[in-house]
Design a protein around this motif. Structure first.
Motif, PDB file in Angstrom:
ATOM      1  N   LEU A   1       0.832  -1.203   0.000  1.00 50.69           N
ATOM      2  CA  LEU A   1       0.000   0.000   0.000  1.00 50.69           C
ATOM      3  C   LEU A   1       0.870   1.258   0.000  1.00 50.69           C
ATOM      4  CD1 LEU A   1      -2.873   1.047  -0.029  1.00 50.69           C
ATOM      5  CD2 LEU A   1      -2.878   0.944   2.468  1.00 50.69           C
ATOM      6  N   PHE A   2       1.930   1.243   0.782  1.00 48.61           N
ATOM      7  CA  PHE A   2       2.851   2.375   0.851  1.00 48.61           C
ATOM      8  C   PHE A   2       3.507   2.608  -0.515  1.00 48.61           C
ATOM      9  CE2 PHE A   2       6.993   4.271   2.257  1.00 48.61           C
ATOM     10  CZ  PHE A   2       6.477   5.410   2.857  1.00 48.61           C
ATOM     11  N   GLY A   3       3.943   1.522  -1.158  1.00 46.62           N
ATOM     12  CA  GLY A   3       4.571   1.636  -2.474  1.00 46.62           C
ATOM     13  C   GLY A   3       3.614   2.166  -3.525  1.00 46.62           C
ATOM     14  N   LEU A   4       2.372   1.675  -3.525  1.00 43.37           N
ATOM     15  CA  LEU A   4       1.383   2.167  -4.478  1.00 43.37           C
ATOM     16  C   LEU A   4       1.103   3.649  -4.244  1.00 43.37           C
ATOM     17  CD1 LEU A   4      -0.662   1.762  -6.736  1.00 43.37           C
ATOM     18  CD2 LEU A   4      -2.319   1.020  -4.984  1.00 43.37           C
ATOM     19  N   ALA A   5       0.946   4.029  -2.987  1.00 44.56           N
ATOM     20  CA  ALA A   5       0.679   5.430  -2.660  1.00 44.56           C
ATOM     21  C   ALA A   5       1.810   6.323  -3.159  1.00 44.56           C
ATOM     22  CB  ALA A   5       0.494   5.586  -1.148  1.00 44.56           C
ATOM     23  N   LEU A   6       3.039   5.930  -2.867  1.00 50.19           N
ATOM     24  CA  LEU A   6       4.186   6.736  -3.305  1.00 50.19           C
ATOM     25  C   LEU A   6       4.292   6.785  -4.825  1.00 50.19           C
ATOM     26  CD1 LEU A   6       6.979   5.701  -0.775  1.00 50.19           C
ATOM     27  CD2 LEU A   6       5.706   7.864  -0.855  1.00 50.19           C
ATOM     28  N   SER A   7       3.987   5.672  -5.490  1.00 50.62           N
ATOM     29  CA  SER A   7       4.087   5.667  -6.952  1.00 50.62           C
ATOM     30  C   SER A   7       3.047   6.592  -7.581  1.00 50.62           C
ATOM     31  CB  SER A   7       3.966   4.250  -7.506  1.00 50.62           C
ATOM     32  OG  SER A   7       2.667   3.738  -7.357  1.00 50.62           O
ATOM     33  N   LEU A   8       1.861   6.672  -6.985  1.00 55.05           N
ATOM     34  CA  LEU A   8       0.844   7.606  -7.490  1.00 55.05           C
ATOM     35  C   LEU A   8       1.275   9.055  -7.296  1.00 55.05           C
ATOM     36  CD1 LEU A   8      -2.440   5.865  -6.290  1.00 55.05           C
ATOM     37  CD2 LEU A   8      -1.565   6.009  -8.634  1.00 55.05           C
ATOM     38  N   VAL A   9       1.797   9.363  -6.113  1.00 61.24           N
ATOM     39  CA  VAL A   9       2.260  10.730  -5.849  1.00 61.24           C
ATOM     40  C   VAL A   9       3.408  11.086  -6.789  1.00 61.24           C
ATOM     41  CG1 VAL A   9       3.310  12.275  -4.139  1.00 61.24           C
ATOM     42  CG2 VAL A   9       1.469  10.725  -3.441  1.00 61.24           C
ATOM     43  N   LEU A  10       4.323  10.149  -6.983  1.00 61.03           N
ATOM     44  CA  LEU A  10       5.454  10.391  -7.882  1.00 61.03           C
ATOM     45  C   LEU A  10       4.984  10.652  -9.314  1.00 61.03           C
ATOM     46  CD1 LEU A  10       8.526  10.451  -8.365  1.00 61.03           C
ATOM     47  CD2 LEU A  10       8.406   7.973  -8.750  1.00 61.03           C
ATOM     48  N   GLY A  11       4.089   9.817  -9.809  1.00 64.50           N
ATOM     49  CA  GLY A  11       3.577  10.012 -11.166  1.00 64.50           C
ATOM     50  C   GLY A  11       2.880  11.347 -11.325  1.00 64.50           C
ATOM     51  N   GLY A  12       2.076  11.725 -10.338  1.00 66.31           N
ATOM     52  CA  GLY A  12       1.387  13.018 -10.394  1.00 66.31           C
ATOM     53  C   GLY A  12       2.352  14.188 -10.338  1.00 66.31           C
TER      54      GLY A  12
END
Length: 158
Positions: A90-101
């Protein structure tokens, strides 16, 4: 995830979807043009030289370099966190979304000097500030980060 670099795939998907939708809106609309979709939603071509909710939009131009620097530093921190905690789903998915945005909006700031926004939700005469796919990914990622932190044992305890 076994290899933290796999978290870059959702980030890349966000960037591609964000840039494709922005390209489409820039081609289809003139600045300020709006097209109603429903009784509470318009497509509109807006330029945001500030941050969220147009914060610092009228600051005179220095904010462009400031927001580019902030996005670059935040991306570096996120990459470090992904390398360190990439096995936490969950932490990795959250960070990947923030990074992409963050990177999707960074592309705009470098290329145009502002962020292209086009989603306009409203009720009556009240309009939520226009936003884009990158903004949705950042918001979703932050929500997942909060949720992840609340799920952990001892969350909220001093």
């Amino acid at each position: 995830m076994r290899d933290w670099r796999l978290w870059l795939v959702p980030s890349a998907l966000v960037i591609v979807l964000d840039q494709l939708t922005k390209h489409w809106i820039v081609q289809a609309f003139s600045f300020g043009e709006s097209s109603p979709v429903t009784s509470y939603f318009n497509l509109v071509l807006a330029h945001n030289s500030g941050a969220a909710f147009s914060f610092l939009a009228a600051a005179g131009g220095w904010q462009r370099l400031f927001f580019i620097t902030v996005a670059a530093l935040a991306s570096a921190v996120i990459l470090h966190l992904l390398r360190k905690h990439g096995r936490q789903t969950l932490f990795g998915l959250a960070l990947s979304l923030v990074l992409g945005g963050a990177l999707g909006n960074l592309v705009d700031r470098i290329h145009w000097g502002y962020v292209v926004d086009f989603l306009d939700f409203y009720y009556g005469n009240y309009h939520w500030p226009a936003f884009n796919v990158a903004d949705m990914a950042i918001t979703g990622g932050v929500i997942l980060l909060v949720w992840d932190s609340l799920r952990k044992p001892g969350a909220g305890k001093p």
